[in-house]
Motif scaffolding. Structure first.
Motif, PDB file in Angstrom:
ATOM      1  N   GLU A   1       0.830  -1.205   0.000  1.00 27.25           N
ATOM      2  CA  GLU A   1       0.000   0.000   0.000  1.00 27.25           C
ATOM      3  C   GLU A   1       0.864   1.254   0.000  1.00 27.25           C
ATOM      4  O   GLU A   1       0.574   2.233  -0.699  1.00 27.25           O
ATOM      5  N   ARG A   2       1.944   1.237   0.775  1.00 28.58           N
ATOM      6  CA  ARG A   2       2.847   2.390   0.825  1.00 28.58           C
ATOM      7  C   ARG A   2       3.472   2.649  -0.537  1.00 28.58           C
ATOM      8  O   ARG A   2       3.542   3.801  -0.997  1.00 28.58           O
ATOM      9  N   LEU A   3       3.912   1.596  -1.193  1.00 29.82           N
ATOM     10  CA  LEU A   3       4.519   1.755  -2.513  1.00 29.82           C
ATOM     11  C   LEU A   3       3.490   2.222  -3.543  1.00 29.82           C
ATOM     12  O   LEU A   3       3.801   3.046  -4.411  1.00 29.82           O
ATOM     13  N   ALA A   4       2.252   1.719  -3.445  1.00 29.58           N
ATOM     14  CA  ALA A   4       1.205   2.137  -4.371  1.00 29.58           C
ATOM     15  C   ALA A   4       0.904   3.623  -4.217  1.00 29.58           C
ATOM     16  O   ALA A   4       0.687   4.334  -5.202  1.00 29.58           O
ATOM     17  N   ILE A   5       0.916   4.113  -2.966  1.00 27.98           N
ATOM     18  CA  ILE A   5       0.680   5.529  -2.720  1.00 27.98           C
ATOM     19  C   ILE A   5       1.814   6.370  -3.285  1.00 27.98           C
ATOM     20  O   ILE A   5       1.596   7.410  -3.917  1.00 27.98           O
ATOM     21  N   GLU A   6       3.057   5.930  -3.066  1.00 30.27           N
ATOM     22  CA  GLU A   6       4.214   6.688  -3.541  1.00 30.27           C
ATOM     23  C   GLU A   6       4.253   6.759  -5.072  1.00 30.27           C
ATOM     24  O   GLU A   6       4.672   7.770  -5.636  1.00 30.27           O
ATOM     25  N   GLU A   7       3.820   5.689  -5.734  1.00 27.84           N
ATOM     26  CA  GLU A   7       3.907   5.636  -7.194  1.00 27.84           C
ATOM     27  C   GLU A   7       2.668   6.202  -7.886  1.00 27.84           C
ATOM     28  O   GLU A   7       2.650   6.327  -9.109  1.00 27.84           O
ATOM     29  N   ALA A   8       1.634   6.554  -7.119  1.00 32.94           N
ATOM     30  CA  ALA A   8       0.403   7.064  -7.713  1.00 32.94           C
ATOM     31  C   ALA A   8       0.615   8.459  -8.288  1.00 32.94           C
ATOM     32  O   ALA A   8       1.384   9.265  -7.759  1.00 32.94           O
ATOM     33  N   GLY A   9      -0.076   8.749  -9.374  1.00 32.39           N
ATOM     34  CA  GLY A   9      -0.011  10.070  -9.977  1.00 32.39           C
ATOM     35  C   GLY A   9      -0.843  11.076  -9.202  1.00 32.39           C
ATOM     36  O   GLY A   9      -1.649  10.712  -8.333  1.00 32.39           O
TER      37      GLY A   9
END
Length: 314
Positions: free
Chosen positions: A82-90
């Motif tokens: 989830e943390r990585l998904a947030i960081e990589e989100a536009g």
């Protein structure tokens, strides 16, 4: 070696019984509870197994420890994903929000019925949270406008610690019947989360604020203020929530949000009662009080507004 010596040396091993193995039905029951994926069910089955099979407590505890370790590892893996998904989100990703539409009755500077509409968007990140809010109340009676009120705000927050955050606020208001065509506010400061639980949320914030007001009758006013804010939500029953937001602007010194300073004291107090209809649809009854200790000529000090709206979450 004499026989009696050999018998004496091996006596402890002969006297100690072999460790009992966990009965197969109990093991099968624990494995079935584990396979269900329901942590509460597994913990309850394990507690029952310990009570009914005290001699096998060590083996049961070992199995419970294995399950808990696997559960923690899965949770940590999900949190990291989830943390990585947030960081990589536009910048346009991961927004959620709610839209609101309904009717209102008003008293004070205007006495009428009309329509109200609002939208709120939020994007929560690892440290940053962004909030966008907009509201419009508009009414025409016999071909003339009897109410025209618009509000918009953008508030970013940065989480400094577990309960401490920094905030910024840019806000716009327009209300012809309170005598101003535009009121702009900028603020920044610190806030603290007092409660953050399943039933109660309470946070407060404070900081300096700058406000620029353009009056309908002409002229402008610039003032340096202090802002104090309060946000309170209480989910006191299944599907029901009481909300309290206030906005106070005082000449000498307060969503609840308080801006303090300028030529007058102004207060905006909003109290709402939400009732959940479905997972996405909620009904809301809200009462708003607007107070200005020094209103422009021809305006009264207090406006009230009662809204009944439908809220759709997305």
């Amino acid at each position: 070696m004499p026989k009696f010596v050999r018998a004496f040396l091996f006596l402890p091993f002969l006297a100690t019984p072999a460790a009992a193995e966990l009965p197969e039905p109990v093991r099968a029951m624990l494995e079935a509870a584990r396979a269900s994926g329901d942590a509460a069910v597994f913990d309850a089955v394990a507690a029952t197994a310990r009570q009914t099979n005290p001699d096998d407590a060590a083996e049961i505890d070992a199995l419970v420890g294995e399950v808990h370790a696997a559960r923690q590892a899965a949770a940590a893996k999900a949190a990291e994903a989830e943390r990585l998904a947030i960081e990589e989100a536009g910048p346009l990703d991961r927004w959620s929000g709610k839209g609101e539409i309904g009717a209102f009755t008003a008293s004070g500077n205007s006495s009428s019925t009309g329509l109200t509409a609002a939208v709120e968007l939020m994007r929560a990140g690892n440290e940053w949270t962004h909030s966008l809010r907009a509201r419009a109340d508009y009414q025409r009676d016999n071909g003339r406008t009897s109410r025209e009120q618009f509000f918009g705000a953008y508030e970013p927050r940065y989480q400094i610690g577990e309960n401490l955050f920094a905030y910024g606020l840019a806000q716009y208001e327009r209300d012809r019947f309170q005598g101003y065509s535009g009121r702009y506010a900028l603020s920044g400061g610190l806030g603290v989360t007092v409660f953050d639980g399943p039933a109660l949320d309470l946070s407060a914030k404070a900081g300096p604020a700058y406000r620029h007001t353009r009056f309908i009758a002409g002229g402008t006013e610039d003032s340096l203020n202090a802002l104090v804010g309060l946000d309170f939500d209480w989910r006191f029953a299944e599907g029901l929530a009481l909300t309290q937001d206030a906005n106070l602007v005082a000449a000498a010194g307060g969503e609840a949000v308080a801006i303090i300073g300028g030529r007058s004291t102004s207060v905006t107090l909003v109290t709402g009662l939400d009732a959940k209809v479905t997972d996405r649809l909620t009904t809301r009854l809200a009462f708003t009080l607007d107070y200005d200790s020094k209103p422009p000529a021809g305006a009264v000090e207090t406006d009230t507004l009662t809204r009944f709206t439908l809220v759709y979450g997305f």
